[in-house]
Design a protein around this motif. Structure first.
Motif, PDB file in Angstrom:
ATOM      1  N   ARG A  49       0.836  -1.215  -0.071  1.00 33.16           N
ATOM      2  CA  ARG A  49      -0.125   0.137  -0.036  1.00 33.16           C
ATOM      3  C   ARG A  49       0.877   1.206   0.014  1.00 33.16           C
ATOM      4  N   ASP A  74      -6.796   2.158  -3.546  1.00 30.82           N
ATOM      5  CA  ASP A  74      -7.242   1.094  -2.263  1.00 30.82           C
ATOM      6  C   ASP A  74      -8.484   1.678  -1.821  1.00 30.82           C
ATOM      7  N   ALA A  80      -4.894   6.284  -1.197  1.00 34.48           N
ATOM      8  CA  ALA A  80      -3.634   5.266  -1.000  1.00 34.48           C
ATOM      9  C   ALA A  80      -4.062   4.520  -2.305  1.00 34.48           C
ATOM     10  N   TYR A  81      -2.738   3.628  -2.709  1.00 38.06           N
ATOM     11  CA  TYR A  81      -3.039   2.727  -4.052  1.00 38.06           C
ATOM     12  C   TYR A  81      -2.167   1.662  -3.611  1.00 38.06           C
ATOM     13  N   LEU A  82      -2.852   0.495  -4.046  1.00 40.53           N
ATOM     14  CA  LEU A  82      -2.451  -0.911  -3.960  1.00 40.53           C
ATOM     15  C   LEU A  82      -1.361  -1.096  -4.985  1.00 40.53           C
TER      16      LEU A  82
END
Length: 131
Positions: A49, A74, A80-82
């Motif tokens: 993450r 996310d 947020a980014y996965l």
């Protein structure tokens, strides 16, 4: 050292360079090479993450080549980014992840998450106030 960014090599004057018999390309070599000795050699599903867009933009300097990777928002954490990819969870990957400091959290595999936690705890000890 970001070997994946090297596009060509010019030997120094009066030097000799021997290519290994199984040499394919610099990119192929860089994708398999680990500059830091580590017993981990098997790729695993890694989910990370990233907690800001700047970190996601910096994925271009990542220490891996030719791996399938997915970057998505996310759904559980705002902004947020996965990042998901099959990577070797070796020392180089840990070092690269540490570059992002508090803006990164390893979700999978558990062994890599534990390794990152240990690194963070060791760093906290260095910065703890001396009494």
């Amino acid at each position: 050292l970001a070997l994946q960014r090297i596009e060509w090599i010019k030997p120094l004057a009066n030097s000799t360079f021997y290519k290994p018999a199984d040499w394919k390309s610099l990119k192929d070599y860089a994708s398999k090479l680990s500059l830091i000795p580590d017993n981990t050699t098997q790729a695993e599903r890694v989910v990370v993450r990233f907690l800001n867009k700047t970190a996601v933009r910096n994925l271009k300097g990542a220490p891996f080549i030719n791996c399938q990777q997915v970057i998505q928002s996310d759904p559980n954490v705002d902004n947020a980014y996965l990042f998901t990819a099959y990577l070797v969870p070796n020392r180089e990957l840990v070092t690269w992840l540490l570059y992002f400091g508090r803006h990164v959290e390893v979700l999978e595999p558990a062994s890599l998450r534990a390794r990152m936690k240990d690194e963070a705890e060791q760093m906290a000890k260095v910065y703890a106030e001396k009494e």
